[in-house]
Scaffold this motif. Sequence first.
Motif, short mmCIF file in Angstrom:
data_model
loop_
_atom_site.label_atom_id
_atom_site.label_comp_id
_atom_site.label_asym_id
_atom_site.label_seq_id
_atom_site.Cartn_x
_atom_site.Cartn_y
_atom_site.Cartn_z
N GLY A 186 6.77 -19.33 -2.85
CA GLY A 186 6.37 -18.47 -1.74
C GLY A 186 4.97 -17.95 -1.98
O GLY A 186 4.56 -17.77 -3.12
N MET A 187 4.23 -17.72 -0.88
CA MET A 187 2.86 -17.24 -1.09
C MET A 187 2.48 -16.23 -0.02
O MET A 187 2.77 -16.40 1.15
CB MET A 187 1.90 -18.43 -1.07
N PHE A 247 -0.88 -14.45 1.54
CA PHE A 247 -2.32 -14.69 1.54
C PHE A 247 -3.08 -13.41 1.83
O PHE A 247 -2.55 -12.44 2.37
CB PHE A 247 -2.67 -15.74 2.60
N ASN A 279 -5.37 -12.73 4.01
CA ASN A 279 -5.40 -12.29 5.41
C ASN A 279 -4.03 -12.48 6.07
O ASN A 279 -3.93 -12.62 7.27
CB ASN A 279 -6.47 -13.05 6.18
N ALA A 325 -2.21 -14.71 6.95
CA ALA A 325 -1.96 -16.05 7.50
C ALA A 325 -0.65 -16.12 8.26
O ALA A 325 0.07 -17.11 8.20
CB ALA A 325 -1.98 -17.10 6.39
N LEU A 326 -0.34 -15.06 9.01
CA LEU A 326 0.82 -15.14 9.92
C LEU A 326 0.41 -16.01 11.10
O LEU A 326 -0.69 -15.87 11.61
CB LEU A 326 1.21 -13.75 10.40
N PHE A 327 1.31 -16.90 11.51
CA PHE A 327 0.95 -17.82 12.59
C PHE A 327 0.84 -17.04 13.89
O PHE A 327 1.84 -16.48 14.38
CB PHE A 327 1.98 -18.93 12.70
N PRO A 328 -0.35 -17.00 14.48
CA PRO A 328 -0.56 -16.10 15.62
C PRO A 328 0.18 -16.53 16.88
O PRO A 328 0.41 -15.73 17.76
CB PRO A 328 -2.07 -16.14 15.83
N HIS A 329 0.53 -17.83 16.95
CA HIS A 329 1.18 -18.31 18.18
C HIS A 329 2.70 -18.19 18.08
O HIS A 329 3.40 -18.63 18.98
CB HIS A 329 0.77 -19.74 18.46
N MET A 330 3.21 -17.60 17.00
CA MET A 330 4.66 -17.43 16.87
C MET A 330 4.97 -15.94 16.78
O MET A 330 4.16 -15.15 16.32
CB MET A 330 5.17 -18.11 15.60
N TYR A 345 10.23 -20.03 10.13
CA TYR A 345 9.51 -21.28 9.87
C TYR A 345 9.95 -21.99 8.59
O TYR A 345 10.35 -23.15 8.65
CB TYR A 345 8.01 -21.00 9.87
N PRO A 346 9.93 -21.31 7.44
CA PRO A 346 10.33 -22.03 6.22
C PRO A 346 11.79 -22.46 6.25
O PRO A 346 12.16 -23.44 5.62
CB PRO A 346 10.06 -21.02 5.11
N ARG A 375 8.10 -13.20 4.82
CA ARG A 375 8.08 -14.64 5.05
C ARG A 375 7.99 -15.41 3.73
O ARG A 375 8.55 -16.49 3.59
CB ARG A 375 6.88 -15.01 5.94
N ALA A 376 7.30 -14.81 2.76
CA ALA A 376 7.14 -15.51 1.49
C ALA A 376 8.42 -15.51 0.68
O ALA A 376 8.57 -16.33 -0.23
CB ALA A 376 6.00 -14.88 0.69
#
Lengths: 435, 376
Positions: B96-97, B99, B101, B103-108, B116-117, B164-165
């Motif tokens: 798991g990582m 980031f 910034n 890095a959350l997916f902006p379109h979800m 997602y994972p 999420r990670a």
Amino acid sequence: MTDTAMSGPASFADAGRTRDPGAAPLTTADGLPLKAALRRSQRRLRLQAVLLVLPLLLFIFVTFAIPIAMMMSRSVQNPEVSEFLPETAAVIDDWDGEGLPGEEVYAAMARDLATGQENNTVGRVTARINREIPGARGFMLGTAREAATLQPPYKEAMLAANKGWGNERYWRLLKRETRSITPAYYLLALDYEYDSNGAIVKRPENYQVYQPLFLRTAWMSLVITGLTILLGYPVAYLLASLPLRTSNLLMILVLLPFWTSLLVRTSAWIVLLQQQGVINDLLVFSGLLGDGSRLRMIYNQTGTIVAMTHVLLPFMILPLYSVMKTISPSYMRAARSLGASNFRAFVTVYLPMTIPGIAAGTLLVFILAVGYYITPALVGGDSGIFISNLIAENMRGTGAQVRLAAALSTLLLVGVLLFYWLFNKIVGVDRLKFG
Amino acid sequence: MIASPNGHQNGNVGAGDASYVRFENVQKSYDGESLVVKDLNLDIPRGEFLTMLGPSGSGKTTCLMMLAGFEPATHGEIFLNGHPINNLPPHKRGIGMVFQNYALFPHMTVAENLAYPLKVRGMSKAEIETRVKRALDMVELPRMAGRRPAQLSGGQQQRVAVARAVVFEPDLVLMDEPLGALDKQLREQMQYEVKHIQERLGVTVVYVTHDQTEALTMSDRVAVFNDGRIQQLSSPQALYEAPTSSFVAKFIGENNVLSGRIASIEGDTCRVELDGGGTVGAVPIAVQGIGSRTSLSIRPERVVLDPGPDVPNGLDGVILELIYLGDHIRVRMDVAGNDEFIVKIPNGAEMRPLERGARVRLGWRTRDCRALDPVG
């Protein structure tokens, strides 16, 4: 941003009201209503803003809005009959359209012909009517020459002079064409026409030119747009992921088509694509192609598609690049660390994030392609021309052809606006990013 | 087996627990001319919270990227749970990582981000739903499932990124300066939350930061990076109390430096002749021997003004500046040629008034003064 800016003062005012219900509106220290004071203090700024854009607005109005309005009005104009046969036009309205009109219509026609002969304008109206009823020009001009000597009753005299005056179709056409506004050019532009009874019918198949050409223009523009996406996407990705120095150099290569003279570019394509050209020679030389079966790649649809894809590619790459530039590599990394393969991460994360760029590029390229003129004219041959080539051709013709050209252009404009509207519905123009 | 998020349950515990993550002679170069990471050897046991701390350009982020699989190691081998992973692509490492910034997916939406994972791993819809809900409860954002990342505050985005990670239950979570974008107060709060989540889940965390406070408050062990090497690897306490090099002493916390020459060494203490005059006792840590140059390191809070007879090291100093900070007073002094000598005096009942320009006697216990490698 604008929302907060707008709601800011309003909410302050609300807060003031709730604190003291029924009290007078807020005022400044010297008793002026706050809103009036605010308006006054901002009037100067607003005036400055208007003055700044005024020259451009005027320029656009004079060079863009007015010509388009004139073109659109020209596309429905039908001046010949009402202008050059004014008396006939005035009385023929009362005729019921059955059989032949009465004496007063013939008398008016005789006077109109006499005036037309005198002023040398009779030729214009006869040419207009002759297009619909071949032969009408002949008897009209014949009678016009003798119009001064005609004696009443005119109906008999004219029928005696030429039996063309007894053609019921002729009079019905005249009655129809007295209207100074006509949809005839739009009908023609869509391959419809009035039949002899004035009903709207499809033109004979071998005369159907414009509708298939509209469809072909749209279809080929779609193909070109698709090709620019396929070719431009990887290039834009490369540009966005390379260090700035290298990507600047590549960007120059991308923009090169813009800076090359159109004719140089086109002759390069001819050298490359013609049947005795470089590509065919290479194919024959390598044995992939027999000398007898050289490919035709120019002066047809292929030529248009190849050349236009090349010319329009930058319009796809630039918006794509500007979107991709803002996508941090950490999104793809995040997707991969979460367990997605490279391909899956691309499809589920990267691709959706570039949609504003794809959409902007599609809009730009498609709209530019639909109206493209010069490249299809140079390398399109017969099968690769666009609707704008026919518009240009008609532009150089007679008054009626110019009006047809205006109708075609208006249809093209409406088509583009329709596309834009549809696009806005599906993608949302406010999401686009042009660069 | 490494790809499985629960690799340790498969029985290969022996290799994993002492060095769950292992860097072995790892080197990294980007341009073929200079090494960003120079010969890294590091063992991280299972369940540890290890922080890589260092200034920018020290190689700490590169190490993290190599562990995550986004950068290949130029030389050496990285092991995860006893298996070499140099040739394993990132999506098969099951790490798991978080980031910098987020890095959350902006379109979800938030829920889609968390799912997602799980979706990638082909879990059933019901399973995904319960896990996403659990993860959102864990970070105390149960009602944010339908929001887009852009509609969340920085702190909320941070929590979603952490959730999420860990939602797919990896054994190892990497964090690349995850709190860097938050304001100070929120950052402190998030430090505790991240630490608590790590303790509750028992995951191994490798955390990269340049913020020493973060490193000290959260970590089990801290690896201080500089110039592509680990300068010191120890617990936060040891790092602060017992730095082994001048770099670490200077990088972690506040530090007073006095330059001098070793006059004598007796057992575990030495005498140092200061350049500015005077001789003091110190603990020799990184010294070459008698006559060699050294830099003494003394923490500001270990200096006493007006030392009693039991304090052996005494010097005279001139007060240059007094800064009142409520619970303590910072005194800047000129001591033995160093005019940046800081002394922290707790705001106690028996404190005597100080004046700028006054000459005072100060001292410290020998064990609070460490003789390290010379600076400059």
